[in-house]
Each structure stands twice: as C-alpha cells, then as structure tokens.
Design a protein around this motif. Structure first.
Motif, PDB file in Angstrom:
ATOM      1  N   SER B  62      42.063  59.480  38.858  1.00  0.00           N
ATOM      2  CA  SER B  62      42.109  59.266  40.315  1.00  0.00           C
ATOM      3  C   SER B  62      40.837  59.849  40.897  1.00  0.00           C
ATOM      4  N   LEU B 173      51.045  57.413  48.114  1.00  0.00           N
ATOM      5  CA  LEU B 173      50.046  58.274  47.481  1.00  0.00           C
ATOM      6  C   LEU B 173      50.721  59.174  46.462  1.00  0.00           C
ATOM      7  N   PHE B 177      49.672  59.035  42.538  1.00  0.00           N
ATOM      8  CA  PHE B 177      49.073  60.201  41.870  1.00  0.00           C
ATOM      9  C   PHE B 177      50.002  60.730  40.793  1.00  0.00           C
ATOM     10  N   LYS B 207      48.462  66.562  47.131  1.00  0.00           N
ATOM     11  CA  LYS B 207      47.133  67.092  46.784  1.00  0.00           C
ATOM     12  C   LYS B 207      47.149  67.646  45.365  1.00  0.00           C
ATOM     13  N   PHE B 210      46.551  65.260  42.694  1.00  0.00           N
ATOM     14  CA  PHE B 210      45.279  64.510  42.724  1.00  0.00           C
ATOM     15  C   PHE B 210      44.240  65.257  41.898  1.00  0.00           C
ATOM     16  N   HIS B 212      40.910  66.411  41.536  1.00  0.00           N
ATOM     17  CA  HIS B 212      40.015  66.561  42.693  1.00  0.00           C
ATOM     18  C   HIS B 212      38.634  65.985  42.460  1.00  0.00           C
TER      19      HIS B 212
END
Lengths: 720, 434, 465
Positions: B62, B173, B177, B207, B210, B212
């Motif tokens: 991702s 999302l 993810f 988050k 994900f 980063h």
C-alpha cells in the motif's frame, strides 16, 4: 402559533356551526335548551333561517367578486391572444410572463372562496390548465414544482432524491411517474394541445407553437404571496421564463398587503421577467356594508340583533379582523343562541307561521309571554278589565298576541324604508351628524329614540338649509326607496312625497326670480359650512342662521322646505322608534351581547388569571371566599403558588418560593404558627409545590432560565 | 482526416497545422502519456518496483502518492502502469480497480463499482452480505476461484484519496489495508492525494494497517528545467510526417523560449506556480493562436496568453458596472475607510452617496431609492458585496448588513481603466474621506 | 481588439467589425459559409467568438477539459455559445443549473442529448455521480466521440449549492470519462468564488466584457421599426442611451425600454410637428418622458402593457404614472394599526427612552439626557432593532386611546402581522417563550398608517426629536 390572517380569532362556536351540517345534532340542539316541548320546531326554524342566510351571503359573495374576476378573465384572455399575434411591439414583450397582481386585503380567511370561484371561472372560460399553490405546501423549489406539476397533469410526480423502500417497483415506476421538471410539463402540454386540437399541424416542441389560435394558457395561482420564500419564488420564475416560448404560462399573485411586496420579494433581474398587471378587489368595509344591507337592514329575516350585539359584531370586525366571513359566523352564533335559549323564538318566523304558532302556544309559553317586560309594559297601558283578561284568559291572550305579532311585522316593514330615507337625507349633510354609513344610523335608532338625539336635531336644522335642487334630488331618491314597499303607510308616505315634489316644480314656474335671489343667500352658508371642520364653528353658524331666518319673512320655497322637513320628522317619529318600545320584541331580538363577546372575542388570559387569583369565582366553594386580592390558604396549590409568584420580580428564587408556600400551606393545615414543624418542608409539600410550579410553567407564567441557578423567569406582568 | 500518413515528405501547411494542433492538444489535455516521466524518474522506479512485486510475486502493498495539484501524480501512475503492462504475465495476471473519491462518494457505491470493475456482478448475483468486509472478502475469494493455483493480484487505485477518508468510519480503507496486511489475497493499494496531512485524516485502526509508504512529488523544479519543459511540451516529435516543417516549428519554438520578454513572462508564471496544468493552460492559449495564416508561435502570442491568464477577474467585472453602481461601490469604500471595515447597509451607502451629491450639485446622479436598490441588488448578485449573516429573509433589504468583497487597490485600478469615468466621480473616489 | 473602436459611431465600427470577423472566424474543419453565418449572428462578439473557436479547435481535436466563461448579464455568453454550437452542428448539451432541482435532471439531460433517450433511461433511481460516469463511459465506448462533445452549464454559480463533488468532477470530466468532452461553465460571478477549499482542476478562464456604448448603439439599432429609417432609429437609440446608460447597461433591459418608448418618440413626427432630421426637437420632446420611464418601467412597477396604455391616455391626464409602489396603502384593522405603530416605535426607539415618551408625567427630560456618545448615527440608518413581546404590548396599551382587553384576537393579530411580513419574528419558538420581533415597514408606510388613526408618530420617534 401558526395563524393565517388578522381575522383569526378563536372560533369557539365552530361546533355550533357544525350543528347545521349534521342532522344528528338536532337532538343535541334540543337537549338541554329552554322549553324543550317545542324545540323541534325552533330547531327547524333556525335551520331554515340559517340556510337562507347562507345562500344569500354566498350569492352576495359571487356578486361582489364578479367585477374583479371578470377583469381578471379579460386579462388572461388578452394575454393569451397577444401571445399569438406578433407585431413589432409584441415581439419585444415576448419573453415576459404575464402576471396578475391581485390585491385582496388582509382578511385572508375570506380569500379562499374568492380563489375557488376564480379558478372555477378560469377553468370554465379560459383554460383547463389551472393550478393554485399555497406557501406552506412548498417550502423548497422542488416541492413547488411537484405541486404545480401534479395539479396540472394530475399524475403523481417523483422527486428523484427521495429514497423509496420498495425497490422492485422502480422499473414500472419510471414509466407512469414523471420527473419534476418543466421539461416534462412542456412535453405534456404539447401532447395535450395536439391531442385536443387535432387540427393543429404536428409541431416539434423546439418550434414554439405560439402562432396557432387555440392555445389555452397555463395559469398558476400563488394564493398567499407574502408567505412564500422569496428564494423559491425567484428560482421558479427564472425557470419558467426559460420555457415561456414553448409554454404559455401566466401567474396570478394573491397579495394581502400591498403590491409593493412584489418589489421587495423579487430582485430586478427576476421582476424584469414579469409583465405585472394590478387588480384591486373592493375593500372589505364596502363588502361588510353590502352584507349588512342585505342581511340586517331588511324585513325578510324575522330574526334581529339588538344594538349591543350589533355593536359587538361590528367592533370585532373593525378593530380585530376585517373578515366578513367571521362577521356572518357571528350572526350565525347569535341565531343559534337565540333559538336555543329563548323559548318564545317559535314566533320568530314568517308572519303566517308565526300566527299559526301563536295558536300552538302552550300555557307555560303564555306564562312566559306574560313575564316579558315589553308585554308587562303593554299590559299596564290597558284598562283594568283588559288587564285581568290578559293575565288570566289564555285564548284572549293568544288573540292579542296575534295582533301584536302583526304589529311587530308591520313595524319592521316600515322601519327599514324610513331608515333608508333618513339616511339618504342626512348622509349628504356636512360632517355627517347622523353618521356616514347607514349601519351607524341604524345603531343610533336601535339604541334609543333617535329624535331625542341632539345630532338628529342639528341634522334637521341643516336639512332646513338645503338648497332646492339638492333637496329635490334627495326627495326623489326617497321616493324611489319607498317605491317597492307595499304597506299602506309607506304608500301614503310616497304619495305625499310626490305631492311635495310636484309643489316644488310649481314653485319654479311661479316665482323664478325671487327664487334665485333667495337661493344664493341661502345656499352660500351651507356651502361654506361644508368647509367648516370643528363643531363649535358649526353651531355658531347655525345660530346666526336662525337669527337671519327669524329676521326675514319666509318665502314660499322656505315654507315648502320646512313642510318637507316636518314631514320627514313625522315619518321618523312614527316609524323609527327603538324596538324596545315594541311589544313582544324579545321574540325576534337577540340581546345578550356578553354571550357573543365571550364566544367571539375570548380573553383566555384574564380568565385564567381570574381563576388563579380568585378560585371561588369558578369553584363556588365557600371555604374559598376571601376579600379582594388575597387568597385563602385553603385554595388549590397552584393558586397559592401563583399568588406568591405575583409578589416576585423578574427572576424568582425557587427555594424562597418553596419556603413561602410551605408556610402558607402549613397554616392551612392549622398547625400552630410557633409549633416547631410549622412551615417545615416535607416530601408531600415539596411534591405539591413542584407540581404547582410545573403547572404554572405549563400555563406560561414562568419559564426556566439559565441566567441564574435555582431561579425561574417570570413571563407575565401586573394582571393580579 | 487520419494522421497516419507516414512518409509523405511534404504536406500542405493546413495539413501540418492540423497535425500540430492534434498532437499538442492531446498533450495538453493530458490524454497521451509522455514516453518518459519528466523529472520524476526516481519515484517512477520506486513505484514500478513496488507494483511489479505485487503483480509478479503476489506480495501485498500500500502506498500513497502525495503531491500538489498538477504535480503529475496521475501522469506518473499512468507511466508506471503502461510500463508494467508491457510484461506478459503481469498483463494476463494483474487486475485493476480504479476508484475516484469524487465519484464513489460512499462505500456502498464504491463496492458496487469494485464489483463491476472486477466484472463479478453475475457471481454476486443477489447475495446478501452481513458486513462490508464479508462482501469484499467474498469478491476476492471469487477472484481466487478464477484460477485454482493462486489468486490473482489486484491493484486498487484510489484517486482523491483524502475524500475516501471522509466516508463513514472509513470502512473501505480499513478493509483494503486490512487485506493488504493479511496474506489472503495479494493486493496493492495506491492512493493519490494532494493533501500532505492526509495521514492525519486516517483513523488509528486504519493508519496502523497502512504501510507508511509515501511517494512525494514536491516538484523541485528550477527555472531552466521549467523552460526546458515548456520547450519539450511545445516541440514536435521526430515521427512527425513532415520533417522540415517539424524542424522549422521546433526551431521557432526554441527561438521563442530564448526570447527575452517570453523568459520574463515565463519567470512570472514559474514564480506563481510551477505545475503542469497551469503551464498547459498557458501553452494551450498560445497554441490556439496558431492558424494557417500564422503557422508558428510568436513571442507576442505568449505574452498575450499570459496576459489572459493573469487578468484580474474582479477588475474585469467592475468595468461592466454602470456609473451608479460604481458610485455605490465608491461610497462603500469610503464607509470602509471611515468605520474601519465595519459592515454597512444600503441606507448608509445611500446616505454617503447623497453627501457626495450635495457637495457637487450635479443633478445627473440623483435617483430614487428604488433605482439605487436595484443597483445594490445587482452588486449583491455579482457577489461584489456579501451579506454578513445568512438570515437574508429576516431583515429588510435596505437594512441588511453587507461587506465589500473588493479591496482598495482593485477599486482604484478599476476606476483608472473604467471607460469614460466622469472626473468628479474619480475625484470623489480619490478624496481621503467621503 | 474591441477597445480600439470604443465610442466610434456605429457605421464605422460596423465596417471595422466586418473586416475583423472574416479575419477572426477562420478555423479549418468548418465550412466557410457556416462561419460567415455565425459571424453575422454575433455582432460585436466576434473577438470572443473567434477566441472560443480557436480554443475549441477543429471538431475532432481535443479541447481544454473545462472552460469557465464569466461576464455580466446579457453580455452574450450563452448566445455566442448557442450560435456557435448550433450553427456548426457540434454535439452539445445545454443545461441551466436553475432547473436542476436535483442532479438527476442534469445527468439525464446530458445523456439524452448525447446518446438518446434510451441512455438516459439506463440511470437507476436517484443515481450517483459514479452511476452517471459509468453509463456515460459504456455509452461512449459504443459510440466514441468523432467530434468534441460540449456540455454547457448556464448559471454555473448554482453548482456550488449542490453536493460538493459535482463541480470538481465536472471540471475534470474529460479525464473521468476518457472521452473527448469539454465542459463550459457560464456565470456572472468570478471564478475565485467557486474554488473549493481543497482546490480542484483549474478551468480555462474567459471573460466576456460588457458591450461598450458604441456597441450597444450598434446592436440596438439593428432591431429597428420596419416603418422608419435606420438613421432615425439609431438617433433615437442614441438619445435613449444618453438617459439610461448611466443606470443600466443590460442589453436586454435597454432593448425593452427602447421598444416601449419608441412610439412616444415618433409622436411629433406623426403629428407632422417635427421632421425626422431635427434630432434636437425630438430630444426635447422625449427626454422628460424617458426620465419618468426610469422610475416606472425600469423598475417594472408597471407592466409594459400598462405603460403603453398610459402613453395613449397620458394626453388626457398627465403624469399619472401609478406604479406598484404607488399603492403602498394597506387597510388594517384598527388595533392592528396600533400594534404596528407600537412595533415601529419599539424597534426604532432605544428602550431606555420609552419612559420619556410614554409615561404621562415624566417631567422635562431633554433629548440630551439620553444622548449617548456612541449614538452619532440615527436608528433609521441602522435599521430596526428586535424587541420583546411585552415591550410591544406595553407601548401598544399606552398609545392606543381606548382601554383594550388582552383578548385572544389581539395576540393573534400580532402573529398575523408576522405572516403578512409586516413584522418579522427574530427568535424562534412559540409565543410563550418570550419571543422577539422586528418591525419591517418603512417610515412612509408607518406615517401613512398613523395618519389614518391621526396619531403623529414623528413626535414619538427618538430620531426626530
């Protein structure tokens, strides 16, 4: 609170109005009304009377509306025609939407009828496509659209963003239901016109079909313009103007206040799309005048209103609402009340029936008659023998009653023509000593004997100063008034009048030259009297005129004129005596003005306050008797709480309030002032107090406030 | 007219111009992907590698491509995809799902779209799913069934990524993810966004799932590069049918780019913004001035084009106002000066205007209130003035408080340019206090 | 550019234009005579038309994804576009955003005019943008664009009120649907007011300047009355512009005015007093008339129909132009009048001055006693202030001469005045909850009202002490 107009009072009498509608309510009427035995007949009478009144008023309405409606219709026709023929000037106007601004005055409740008849007429004579919308049903543009489309095409229109649960019906839905856009309306219209007039050549809708003669306009009526959201209106007009070429639209704005509201609501960019024509409906005061003329000032209706009731109804109209509809409702109320409460109202009907009904009268009824004040007065006038007969012999009484009833009818028959005559004579006078409107004169006459009224005297003086031509015209008008009336007295009066008129004519032929000089000397004061404005001046001039009159000898014209005035005076004296003087007037005259006022012009606030400050008035419980202002501590909790709260300022400290309450209540419980638990707050007291307070809040005397903790705000002032 | 006329050594000018327009327009409208990514080779390499790993070795990934508008995010991605697709097994293996935050405004719609792009409508039929994730998993499962051995990798491209973050508790999302974390199906999630703070928008649970990875496209373009790009953008490719026309054209372009005035103009543009789009717009305007009668771009064209780009819209609108409306605006300006920009209403403005009229007893401007009102309305319609509070229906129009949306300089400038502005009005505007 | 020929008399200008047009409106891929026809149909807009045309390029070529055209009302924005697109027969869809009460209408219209009605019917109920794009794509995959497709959005400023994604999406529609489509937005409002806060695809901005006086002259002179000479009419137009140009430059409006007043202008001619060359006499004749027209026709207080009728009758009684605002008189019930008066006093007087006005024996209190430092400006400049219900009633009871019972109808009258827009309710909530009101009538209005009940209101107004 949502209200529709100035004329919205509280229609406490609505149910009684319904009575007329449903026959089942007949026994409801009969139940618990005075003298139940002949209540059916009274109910019947009442019903018939009301039906007649209703019919007449509606006829009147249409009559009054006709003029403006006709002009409106012309306007619509003209617009739809100018749309078609196209000269140079008309070209320039092609893009404007013809709009009629219809100013109806502030009495909104009366409007519905007008609009109803308007749209009916339009549909009959101009165009089948008429839709009328109200502000409250279209808050947003799409709702307005929806309404208009629905009413024009009478199909159900889907707003596309409204989610619908049923999903499988979408496939079918999309066919029969239409999108709410003017596009669809356009197509529909084209199709419609093509279908109905197969003669017209098949047009694509891109080519404007404005040149073929039979294209009925699409009329949209905005009933209450003021209430509309300006934004919505503007957008709608903008949209419409894009289609004006294809779709012969036209608007009718129903305006309550004044046409300038259009300017206030619409910015220039929008108002420049309209071609506004103004239509003023006749003012409601005129309307009222005609209604009174047709309904009250006529012998046709046996049912009469006393001066007080009259006064109440008219003042409600003038001071509170301009609604004729409500005025008539008021009459209806009086009618029902009268027949309901007055047993002798069986005699309140057409002469023949009345005479029959007299024979039907029971003993009790006759007793009632004997109790009537007017009848008592009558009896006193008779000599002893007769008196005894009247009081004892029922059959004899009936006979007398027949006669009296006849007299009453005669009285009415003569009263109104003479009233009109007097009005015609006096209404032209400067400063209207006897009022401008005939209803004012009528009230004066009802109230007390008119000829003892000093205004009347001054009026007569003024009459004695009229110039010849004026006088003659007035007399002629009087003669015309008396023309249709068929009663001996009136006929005689008319004959006399004619004679007088004839004499005047002779005067001309006899002495023209003396005439002239006399006249100008005489006309002038009256003329410049017209300019005089303050009463003092008026009287002064009157006086000095008397001087002049005394000084010089009367010429034939003056003699004749005096004769005329005397004659008028005599007529008045003989026929315009107040109804109280008439025997058996109670039969026809409804006089309890308080009842009417209580119903039509209620004062909820004062009554609540009365109830709270002096509960005895309603509860009639002797323990509650108390001297003025104070409340006995035995009174209901809410009364005590109320009484206490009256002493507080804007903000009330709840705890102090509770304390005070507790002391009062515990005093009521009779425990001794210096006993230790005196004024203690226990749960019960607390609970009662809380309930009382919340009741007060519910009644709108206090409300919770954030200004200060443990305080409530007081909402009312004074009025203890 | 097809442009596949290779070999025709010489063509009529009209033909050539048509060709030029054809080619360049395609460029400027971002329809054709450039052969090589200008200036972002590194990012290109990075992303390509990343996606290849997903496509070939089936490893989930991702990544976010972050950069200001017109920085070439989409362009980069397109390049990458094109290069990616050149490889055989990728071509037959990789599935693509393109979502756009502007279109898929909530997750229900997004899911429908995904189903459609994976062409699984018939598989799903009218099944009812308990949750969103179930649904998504089912879809991916269905793909797996597509061929037994290994499930095909799926590439999710989320344009306007930040808008997806606004969906109800970010279900989409989260699930994407989540899948990319767990090794059930190899998917790559590529988000494109212009918001540098996009990560702040993500919920914690999202988050955390994900990786980063972020690719930043903060164009560190120098002016020479900018110039060069302009030139490349304008110059014709070598495979242009008519060589010598092409040469002439390119040389002329070169000349234009070296021209002094043009450089200055471009400098200005460069300073204001260095992204592709504004540049394209400028060049488009230049190009539009090329015609048969004038078969090349002259410096004048560039200047004219930039003038159009830089023209102040509000000033333009001010020119269209009537004298009366202008006077009102001046009155407002004075009011602003006096009351330090306190809001005003029509009455005050009219008052101010009247003062002016009294001083010069010229009767030509005194109109009635209604006329003034109309002018005022017009100004409001143009949003040159704006009501302070939204409650427009509540108060009468003449008392509704307004603010002037123009600043001092704009008004003055407009006045200077205003066609046949009466001198006394000018002076009034100049005068310090109404 | 146009600026060169500013103020030049029409004839010269026209010739200039002709030469320009043929020069400007050249674009390969279109037939010559079509372009010519376009040029004829667009007087004084040839510069813009030419620019637009060159931006559009040849039919099959790509054009810039989105173009934003702004300019004043009646500066020929939509007209130019319509003429171009219609005459050159380009595939286009024109949508007026006023009409789009829901986006569906927009979608449908676009699909309908590009792909026919069956395409439009493919949309589901309450479709989303994504549905629209989906349908569009599958349609144009079947019938790809041979020519650039144009979507023209009139009154684009309204797009801002619809859902936030619509505008950005439209701006980059070309990219979203991967079709040769260009979205053209028309608006009277500058682009800066459109830009969403996260930015979006910037459209190509194009300004349509308003017509100069000379151009107006030229255009207006074109629709001359058939039975009069061109010179005569254009001289008339000249006079008309002289009066109205300073107030209104709206072509549509001016055209309307010209049409209405022309007959009046011709009168002396018809009577044979003046001959058509004597412009000065004609001017003296029409000028006051036009001045009057400014307050009536221009404000649309009287309809054009009525205006014409007036002109016929005007000879009989002169100067009786009763516009809408002439009928400001409103008949109200007696108490309503006083309620309104009280409301007016309450909203234009400071509350602390009530004592001075309404307490019987307030002694001598000068105005200066109340005058606060900050109160330079009068309340009639600041507008009405809100006031609570009980203050209204207090004033009402003190101004109304007779003693009034607080009947239900008094209270209902208040709320009725609200529905008639004579009062406005400031705070929401019911009458129990201490509502606040404002008086919404003008000074003249209230003066008229109080005259009918002979109450000199000016004595009670703080501003007029």
């Amino acid at each position: 609170m949502s209200t529709s107009s100035v004329s919205k009072g509280c229609f406490v009498f609505k149910p009684s109005a319904k009575k007329k509608k449903t026959p089942s309510l007949k026994d409801y009427f009969i139940h618990g009304c005075e003298g139940a035995e002949d209540s059916e007949t009274r109910f019947q009478l009442c019903q018939n009377l009301w039906d007649k009144i209703k019919a007449d008023t509606e006829a009147l309405q249409d009559e009054l509306n006709r003029k403006i409606l006709d002009s409106l219709l012309d306007f619509t026709r003209k617009c739809s025609t100018t749309r078609q023929h196209s000269d140079w000037a008309a070209q320039m106007r092609a893009s404007e939407i013809p709009t009629a601004a219809l100013v109806l005055g502030v009495n909104v409740p009366d409007h519905d009828m007008t609009f109803q008849s308007l749209s009916d007429l339009l549909q009959q004579s101009v165009s089948p496509h008429v839709a009328s919308v109200q502000a409250k049903e279209c808050g947003a543009l799409k709702h307005l659209m929806k309404r208009v489309l629905e009413r024009l095409m009478d199909t159900e229109v889907t707003l596309d963003d409204e989610e619908e649960e049923v999903t499988e019906q979408t496939s079918t839905q999309l066919h029969n239901s239409v999108h709410c856009s003017l596009e669809t309306l356009c197509d529909w219209y084209i199709a419609k016109t093509k279908k109905s007039f197969s003669g017209t050549p098949g047009k694509k809708r891109s080519s404007p079909g404005r040149d073929d003669p039979q294209q009925p306009p699409v009329v949209i009526i905005f009933k209450d313009l003021e209430a509309f959201n300006p934004r919505v209106l503007q957008d709608f007009i903008l949209i419409c103007s894009r289609y004006i070429q294809r779709l012969p639209l036209m608007f009718i704005f129903g305006i309550a206040t004044s046409p300038s509201t259009i300017q206030h609501m619409l910015p220039h960019s929008v108002s420049s799309l309209l071609c506004i024509e103004l239509f003023q409906s006749l003012s409601c005061t005129q309307h009222l005048a005609t209604v009174i003329d047709k309904l009250i000032l006529t012998p046709d209706f046996p049912f009469k209103l006393s001066d007080k009731v009259m006064q109440v109804l008219i003042s409600i109209f003038l001071y509170h609402d301009f609604s004729v509809r409500n005025f008539i409702k008021g009459i209806q109320l009086a009618l029902v009340e009268h027949f309901h409460s007055q047993p002798l109202s069986v005699l309140c009907c057409k002469k023949k029936e009345a005479l029959l009904n007299v024979m039907q009268l029971s003993h009790t009824d006759l007793e009632r008659i004997r109790q009537l004040p007017s009848f008592k007065r009558y009896v006193e006038k008779q000599e002893l023998q007769e008196q005894t007969n009247l009081t004892t012999d029922d059959t004899h009484l009936k006979e007398v009653c027949r006669k009296l009833i006849k007299d009453l009818h005669k009285y009415h028959k003569n009263y109104y023509p003479i009233l009109r005559c007097l009005h015609t004579m006096t209404s032209a006078l400067p400063r209207y000593p006897l009022g401008k409107q005939i209803r004012e004169l009528h009230l004066i006459c009802l109230e007390k004997t008119v000829w003892e009224n000093e205004d009347y005297q001054s009026a007569m003086k003024l009459l004695k100063m009229l110039a010849k031509d004026e006088l003659i015209t007035l007399l002629q008008r009087c003669a015309e008034i008396l023309q249709p009336v068929k009663s001996k007295k009136m006929k005689k009066a008319r004959v006399h009048l004619e004679e007088l008129l004839a004499k005047f004519r002779q005067l001309d032929t006899v002495a023209a030259e003396t005439q002239s000089c006399v006249e100008d000397s005489l006309i002038s004061p009256v003329k410049n009297l017209g300019k005089k404005t303050d009463l003092f001046q008026l009287q002064k001039t009157l006086l000095e005129m008397n001087e002049t009159r005394r000084s010089k000898k009367l010429n034939p014209f003056e003699l004749l004129r005096n004769e005329v005035v005397e004659f008028i005076d005599s007529l008045v004296k003989s026929h315009l005596s107040p109804p109280e003087t008439q025997t058996l007037n109670e039969v026809c005259y409804y006089s309890s003005s308080t009842a009417v006022r209580r119903h039509l012009n209620a004062t909820p606030r004062t009554s609540i306050q009365a109830a709270l400050s002096s509960p005895y008035y309603y509860l009639q419980n002797n323990s509650l008797k108390s001297e003025e202002g104070s409340v006995s501590n035995a009174a209901p909790d809410i009364c005590i709480a109320y009484k206490l709260h009256l002493e507080c300022g804007r903000l009330i400290n709840l705890y102090d309030w509770l304390e005070a309450y507790a002391t009062v209540v515990s005093a009521a419980e009779g425990n001794h002032p210096d006993s230790d638990n005196f004024g203690k707050v226990d749960e019960v007291k607390h609970a009662r107090f809380i309930r009382a307070v919340s009741e007060l809040e519910f009644l709108g005397f206090i409300k919770s406030t954030k200004k200060k903790t443990d305080h409530v705000a007081r909402l009312t002032w004074g009025g203890c | 007219m097809s442009k596949r006329k290779v070999g025709a050594a010489h063509m009529p000018v009209g033909e050539c111009i048509t060709q030029v327009q054809e080619i360049l327009r395609q460029r400027f409208c971002r329809q054709r992907v450039p052969d090589r990514p200008g200036g972002v080779e590194a990012q290109h390499k990075h992303l390509l590698g990343l996606l290849k790993r997903t496509a070939v070795h089936g490893e989930s990934n991702s990544v976010l491509i972050v950069g200001p508008r017109g920085a070439g995010k989409t362009m980069l991605l397109k390049c990458v995809l094109r290069d990616l697709m050149e490889e055989k097994e990728v071509q037959k293996n990789l599935l693509q799902v393109h979502l756009n935050g502007l279109l898929q405004t909530d997750d229900r719609i997004a899911l429908k779209e995904i189903t459609r792009q994976l062409s699984l409508e018939n598989v799903v039929g009218d099944k009812v799913f308990g949750s969103f994730s179930e649904n998504l998993v089912f879809l991916l499962e269905a793909l797996k069934k597509g061929d037994r051995s290994s499930s095909r990798p799926v590439l999710f491209v989320l344009d306007e990524f930040d808008l997806f973050a606004h969906h109800k508790n970010q279900t989409l999302l989260y699930n994407l993810f989540d899948v990319s974390q767990s090794a059930q199906t190899p998917i790559a999630v590529v988000g494109l966004t212009c918001r540098l703070d996009v990560l702040e928008l993500l919920e914690k649970r999202v988050k955390s799932r994900f990786s980063h990875r972020q690719i930043h496209l903060l164009s560190s373009l120098t002016f020479p590069q900018y110039l060069e790009r302009v030139q490349t953008q304008l110059s014709l490719p070598d495979d242009f049918p008519d060589e010598n026309f092409a040469q002439n054209w390119n040389s002329s372009i070169k000349a234009v780019c070296e021209d002094k005035s043009v450089r200055d103009v471009l400098q200005r543009h460069f300073n204001s913004s260095k992204d592709h789009r504004t540049m394209n717009m400028l060049l488009m305007l230049c190009l539009s001035r090329v015609s048969v009668s004038k078969p090349t771009i002259k410096p004048a064209d560039v200047l004219e084009a930039s003038r159009m780009c830089f023209s102040d819209a509000k000033a333009n609108m001010l020119h269209g106002l009537s004298i009366l409306e202008l006077c009102l605006i001046i009155a407002m300006k004075h009011l602003n000066d006096i009351y330090e920009g306190e809001p005003f209403n029509l009455q005050m403005v009219h008052n101010e205007f009247k003062k002016f009229l009294h001083r010069k007893s010229s009767s030509m401007y005194n109109f009635e209130q209604p006329v003034i009102m109309k002018a005022f309305e017009h100004l409001q319609q143009l949003e040159l003035i704006r009501p302070v509070d939204g409650s427009s229906a509540k108060t009468q129009r003449e008392y509704q408080l307004m603010r002037l949306m123009l600043d001092h300089s704009q008004i003055m400038e407009a006045l200077q340019k205003y066609p046949q502005c009466p001198t006394d009005v000018k002076q009034w505007a100049m005068s310090a206090f109404g | 550019m146009v600026v060169v020929v500013l103020g030049a008399p029409g004839t010269i200008l026209r010739s200039v234009m002709r030469s320009k047009m043929t020069a400007l409106l050249q674009q390969p891929g279109y037939e010559e005579e079509r372009l010519q026809r376009v040029a004829e149909k667009l007087p004084c807009r040839d510069v813009q038309a030419g620019l637009l045309l060159s931006l559009m390029g040849q039919p099959q070529q790509y054009s810039f994804p989105s173009i934003f055209i702004y300019g004043h009302r009646a500066s020929g924005k939509s007209h130019v576009l319509q003429v171009l697109l219609k005459e050159l027969e380009l595939p286009h869809a024109t949508v007026s955003c006023v009409e789009c009460v829901s986006v569906v209408l927009l979608f449908e219209q676009v699909l309908l005019s590009f792909f026919g009605c069956d395409a439009a019917s493919l949309l589901p109920r309450s479709p989303s943008l994504s549905d629209f794009v989906r349908v569009y794509r599958q349609q144009c995959s079947q019938s790809p664009a041979k020519q650039t497709r144009y979507i023209v959005m009139e009154k684009a400023e309204l797009l801002r009120d619809t859902d936030a994604n619509l505008l950005p999406a439209l701006l980059r529609l070309q990219e979203l649907v991967e079709d040769n489509v260009t979205v053209i937005l028309l608006s009277e409002i500058v682009w800066d007011k459109f830009r969403p806060n996260t930015g979006c695809f910037e459209p190509l901005l194009l300004h349509f300047p308003d017509y100069s006086k000379g151009e107006l002259q030229q255009i207006l002179s074109q629709d001359r009355h058939p039975s009069y000479s061109a010179e005569f009419y254009s001289s008339y137009i000249n006079i008309l512009l002289g009066v109205f140009y300073s107030v209104c430059r709206d072509l549509r409006e001016l055209r309307h005015l010209a049409a209405l007043n022309f007959s009046k202008f011709c009168e002396p001619l018809a009577e044979g007093k003046v001959k058509d060359t004597d412009t000065h006499k004609l001017w003296r004749n029409i000028e006051p008339h036009l001045k009057k027209a400014m307050q009536t026709v221009y404000l649309r207080e009287v309809s054009s129909l009525q205006w014409e009728q007036m002109q016929q009758m005007e000879e009989k009684e002169t100067g009786t132009v009763r516009g809408l605002s002439a009928h400001t008189h409103v008949e109200l019930p007696y108490y309503s009048k006083f309620l309104l008066i009280a409301a007016y006093l309450a909203s234009y007087n400071p509350a602390r001055t009530d004592k001075r006005f309404f307490v019987k024996h307030h002694g001598k209190i000068k105005k200066t006693n109340f005058l606060k430092k900050n109160e330079k400006t009068s309340n009639h400049l600041l507008g009405p202030k809100p006031f609570p219900l009980d203050r209204l009633l207090a004033i009402f009871y003190s101004v109304v001469d007779s003693r009034v019972a607080p009947t239900a109808s008094i209270f209902s009258q208040i709320s009725s005045l609200v529905t008639l827009q004579l009062l406005t309710k400031v705070s929401q909530g019911d009458l129990l909850d201490a509502p606040k009101f404002k008086c919404a009538v003008s000074l003249d209005f209230i003066c008229a009202i109080s005259r009918t009940v002979n109450f000199e209101i000016l004595k009670y107004l703080y501003d007029f002490l």
